[in-house]
Write an enzyme that holds these catalytic residues in place. Structure first.
Site, short mmCIF file in Angstrom:
data_model
loop_
_atom_site.label_atom_id
_atom_site.label_comp_id
_atom_site.label_asym_id
_atom_site.label_seq_id
_atom_site.Cartn_x
_atom_site.Cartn_y
_atom_site.Cartn_z
N ASN A 45 0.83 -1.21 0.00
CA ASN A 45 0.00 0.00 0.00
C ASN A 45 0.86 1.26 0.00
O ASN A 45 0.59 2.23 -0.72
CB ASN A 45 -0.91 0.02 1.23
CG ASN A 45 -2.00 -1.03 1.19
OD1 ASN A 45 -2.25 -1.63 0.16
ND2 ASN A 45 -2.64 -1.26 2.31
N ARG A 367 -10.48 -4.41 -13.93
CA ARG A 367 -9.30 -5.17 -13.50
C ARG A 367 -9.62 -6.66 -13.64
O ARG A 367 -10.52 -7.17 -12.98
CB ARG A 367 -8.93 -4.87 -12.05
CG ARG A 367 -8.53 -3.43 -11.79
CD ARG A 367 -7.89 -3.26 -10.41
NE ARG A 367 -7.79 -1.86 -10.04
CZ ARG A 367 -6.81 -1.05 -10.44
NH1 ARG A 367 -5.87 -1.51 -11.23
NH2 ARG A 367 -6.77 0.21 -10.04
N ARG A 397 -5.28 1.97 -13.40
CA ARG A 397 -3.90 2.15 -12.96
C ARG A 397 -3.24 0.83 -12.55
O ARG A 397 -3.79 0.05 -11.78
CB ARG A 397 -3.85 3.15 -11.80
CG ARG A 397 -2.43 3.50 -11.36
CD ARG A 397 -2.44 4.53 -10.26
NE ARG A 397 -2.85 5.83 -10.77
CZ ARG A 397 -3.62 6.67 -10.09
NH1 ARG A 397 -4.11 6.33 -8.93
NH2 ARG A 397 -3.93 7.85 -10.60
N HIS A 427 -15.59 2.80 -14.67
CA HIS A 427 -15.37 1.99 -13.47
C HIS A 427 -16.58 1.13 -13.13
O HIS A 427 -16.54 0.33 -12.20
CB HIS A 427 -15.03 2.94 -12.30
CG HIS A 427 -14.51 2.27 -11.08
ND1 HIS A 427 -15.23 2.21 -9.91
CD2 HIS A 427 -13.35 1.62 -10.83
CE1 HIS A 427 -14.53 1.58 -8.99
NE2 HIS A 427 -13.39 1.21 -9.52
N TYR A 460 -11.84 -10.15 -1.62
CA TYR A 460 -12.56 -8.88 -1.50
C TYR A 460 -14.01 -9.16 -1.15
O TYR A 460 -14.62 -10.05 -1.74
CB TYR A 460 -12.55 -8.10 -2.82
CG TYR A 460 -11.26 -7.42 -3.20
CD1 TYR A 460 -10.02 -7.89 -2.75
CD2 TYR A 460 -11.26 -6.32 -4.04
CE1 TYR A 460 -8.85 -7.27 -3.13
CE2 TYR A 460 -10.09 -5.69 -4.42
CZ TYR A 460 -8.88 -6.17 -3.96
OH TYR A 460 -7.72 -5.56 -4.33
N ARG A 553 -14.02 1.89 4.96
CA ARG A 553 -12.75 1.20 5.22
C ARG A 553 -11.55 2.13 5.18
O ARG A 553 -10.66 2.05 6.02
CB ARG A 553 -12.56 0.08 4.19
CG ARG A 553 -11.15 -0.53 4.22
CD ARG A 553 -11.00 -1.67 3.25
NE ARG A 553 -11.39 -1.33 1.89
CZ ARG A 553 -10.58 -0.73 1.00
NH1 ARG A 553 -9.36 -0.37 1.35
NH2 ARG A 553 -11.00 -0.48 -0.23
N HIS A 580 -14.77 -4.17 0.22
CA HIS A 580 -14.79 -3.46 -1.06
C HIS A 580 -16.20 -3.11 -1.52
O HIS A 580 -16.37 -2.34 -2.46
CB HIS A 580 -14.09 -4.34 -2.11
CG HIS A 580 -13.79 -3.66 -3.40
ND1 HIS A 580 -14.51 -3.90 -4.56
CD2 HIS A 580 -12.84 -2.75 -3.73
CE1 HIS A 580 -14.00 -3.17 -5.55
NE2 HIS A 580 -13.00 -2.46 -5.07
#
EC number: 2.7.4.1
Length: 694
Positions: A45, A367, A397, A427, A460, A553, A580
């Site tokens: 992270n 992703r 990204r 997204h 997730y 979160r 998530h």
């Protein structure tokens, strides 16, 4: 309400507090290798934070920007605060790492430097060095005729001072680049790992023959990895992206991590060439490159040092012997991952790819994993003549190269591939299947808070929703038309879409609850809350007595204030699964439950194409109600935001409630109870009943 900088917590410092909560998992009584995983997650992270956020602040500072955040901290003030925070927290990281390594040694699992090995293991290391390491490492001389080399982002190297054996007064500076193809640790035996830099350092004199090693230091560099693409000027977006990826490798250095006690000449030499501000140099008394600890954390020999493996379950009405489309025809279906299996999502696309009645598959991909069964199914469908339209977000990204690969593969198979919309990221997570049923067309939709990624679906927490309702068919069709064509009207009727609708809808629903005073209730679960307009609306609702529970979160920018936020409870849940899902409840709205791909952040609400999905189905709403209620009851994984802006673990003398473990147990109990029940309708009813009762 007038905007006031005192209303907001700083975005970057809030993120650092989130990552501190990740590191805090190392203090919990977890199995040792689980604690080691959290060290790796924390460091991973932090890598991304420096590559993107710190790099961005440095650019703003260089450009002379004075104000860049809602709390009115300047880029320089933020950089100073970040450095102070991280230099202090480095001591805590070192403490946890040393504590975990010491405890692992008691379990007979070791990380040992070369000099601490016995002779038999040293011989194995010697053979490994010459067979595997020596052929691929890159020795580099740095002098007047050998310029300072290019160092890739997050590259790991050994800096050395060496002297000529025949002329010891001649001291040279060199580097040994350690390629990523080599494992971070050499597993010299079933319970002993040797850091690769320890092996390389021992053999420096074989790497630089005729020279003697004087001093050495392992180091790791971080570069600016943000990438700005001028989409408006791009005739070939794929080509522009590929060029951007090449330029990213040359981003400015933003951080240097180096062994503590490194020779001052080495540190000065590296700083001279990389021009890194001294406060962005971090000296560690522990190993570097800790994201690679996953190599040890995945050791299958020491399973007693890992949490028991949980296998996600497929619950009714899904059944391996029943067509997924028949199941969706009967009712809307909501699943909560990873407690429930991701398999129905894959089956949705796989079955469609082989169904002769299917005429079209549309899907967004943000992703996906490198070996994606879902994308392979799409390729198979396109090859078989089904009309396949896929929106592949090439600007996701750090997934750009993988997405480029899949975009090309899909195009080669005959799919229509969309790369995105100029100025926006797509997204939203949505797929649509169109089937022939007699002389009519039937639409089936999947809408989700998470990616079409089977790997991340195991770790997730996300919500998936399957439906064949006409109103969802109309809106998803419009959404895909917006993606593939030209449209100025970016508004939907049942679904809400950003950048035009989601924020507007959320503000309307907050205002409605505020108008109900103490009867108003808002429960919102998300990853991050940053948007200043929504924060002000929540303040106003709180002042009017509305009860607001926020389960966030990560980044949280609403600043606690006794006057404005006395009716707002904020908690963050950190556990073995990354929270998530985005789930929203507004008591007086109709419908009152929603799931979304969007967090409450300006980037999601203003610069991305997102979807927010209303949930009408009563069973699905009941399931979400229980999910939120359980999260609000958690007193083991939960942290609560305090009035000073810090987080504290939830204090409780009651029975321990681990929301993630309880969901594992509940779903397993339901699965076990229903496993032998062949009556599909009874099984479905019982599954819903058990979930609600539990």
């Amino acid at each position: 309400m007038q905007t006031n900088p005192n209303m907001f917590l700083n975005r970057e410092l809030s993120w650092l507090r989130f990552n501190s909560r990740v590191l805090d998992q190392c203090s919990r009584p977890l199995p040792l290798l689980e604690r080691l995983k959290f060290v790796a997650i924390y460091c991973t992270n932090l890598d991304e934070f420096y590559m993107i956020r710190v790099a961005g602040l440095k650019q703003l500072f260089s450009a002379g920007v004075n104000i860049s955040s809602s709390d009115e901290m300047s880029p320089l003030q933020q950089l100073k605060a970040i450095r102070k925070y991280l230099h202090k927290e480095k001591d805590l990281l070192e403490h946890y790492f040393n504590e975990i390594i010491s405890d692992l040694e008691k379990e007979n699992l070791f990380i040992k430097n070369y000099e601490n090995l016995d002779n038999n293991l040293k011989q194995k290391v010697y053979e490994y060095f010459f067979s595997t390491i020596f052929p691929v490492i890159v020795p580099i001389a740095v002098d007047a005729t050998h310029p300072f080399p290019h160092l890739n982002n997050l590259s790991f190297s050994l800096a050395v001072n060496i002297c000529d054996n025949t002329h010891p007064e001649l001291i040279k500076f060199g580097m040994i680049r350690i390629p990523r193809v080599l494992p971070r640790f050499y597993e010299v035996s079933a319970n002993v790992y040797v850091p690769i830099e320890s092996i390389v350092e021992k053999h420096t004199e074989e790497i630089f023959p005729g020279y003697k090693l004087l001093t050495s230091a392992a180091f790791r560099v971080t570069r600016n990895a943000d990438m700005v693409i001028e989409e408006e000027e791009a005739d070939d977006f794929m080509m522009i992206l590929e060029q951007g990826l090449k330029l990213r490798r040359k981003g400015a250095f933003v951080r240097l991590q180096i062994q503590k006690g490194a020779d001052e000449q080495i540190v000065e030499f590296l700083n001279t060439h990389m021009k890194i501000f001294h406060k962005d140099v971090y000296e560690y008394s522990i190993l570097l490159n800790l994201p690679s600890l996953w190599q040890i954390a995945g050791n299958k020999t020491f399973t007693h040092l890992l949490s028991p493996l949980y296998t996600p379950k497929t619950l009714p009405p899904f059944d391996e012997n029943l067509s997924i489309f028949d199941a969706i025809d009967k009712e809307d279906i909501l699943i909560i991952q990873p407690f429930e299996s991701f398999d129905p999502v894959y089956k949705f696309i796989k079955e469609a790819s082989k169904d002769p009645e299917v005429i079209s598959i549309r899907m967004t991909l943000y992703r996906v994993e490198k070996n994606s069964n879902i994308v392979q199914a799409l390729i198979g469908a396109a090859s078989a003549g089904i009309q396949v339209t896929v929106m592949v977000e090439l600007k996701a990204r750090f997934d750009e190269e993988n997405n480029l690969h899949w975009a090309k593969a899909l195009e080669n198979a005959g799919a229509h591939v969309i790369y995105g919309i100029t100025g926006f990221k797509v997204h939203a997570k949505v797929s649509q299947v169109i089937r022939k049923k007699g002389d009519k067309l039937k639409f089936y939709m999947h809408l989700s808070t998470g990616n079409y990624n089977a790997s991340s679906a195991k770790i997730y927490t996300d919500v998936s929703y399957f439906t064949s309702k006409v109103e969802f068919a109309r809106d998803t069709t419009s959404f895909f038309h917006i993606l593939s064509g030209f449209s100025k009207n970016r508004r939907l009727q049942t679904l809400s879409m950003s950048p035009n609708q989601i924020k507007e809808k959320i503000l309307e629903m907050i205002a409605l609850e505020a108008s109900k005073g103490s009867e108003g209730v808002i429960i919102a679960k998300m990853n991050s809350l940053v948007d200043s307009d929504i924060i002000k609306a929540l303040y106003e609702a709180s002042i009017k007595g509305t009860q607001i529970d926020l389960i966030v979160r990560g980044i949280f920018c609403l600043k606690p204030n006794e006057e404005f936020s006395k009716n707002i409870l904020v908690r963050s849940i950190i556990g073995k699964y990354l929270e998530h899902a985005r789930v929203f409840y507004f008591k007086h709205s109709e419908p009152n439950y929603f799931i979304s791909s969007a967090d409450w952040m300006p980037r999601n609400l203003e610069r991305r194409l997102e979807l927010m999905t209303p949930i009408y189905d009563e069973r699905s709403k009941a399931k979400l109600a229980q999910f939120l209620r359980l999260q609000l009851s958690d007193n083991l994984l939960a942290y609560e935001l305090q009035n000073d802006g810090e987080y504290a673990k939830v204090a409780s003398n009651e029975k321990v409630i681990d929301s993630q473990q309880i969901l594992e147990e509940y779903v397993s109990k339901i699965y076990k109870t229903l496993k032998k029940d062949t009556d599909q309708s009874r099984a479905t009813h019982l599954a819903s009943k058990l979930f609600k009762e539990n």
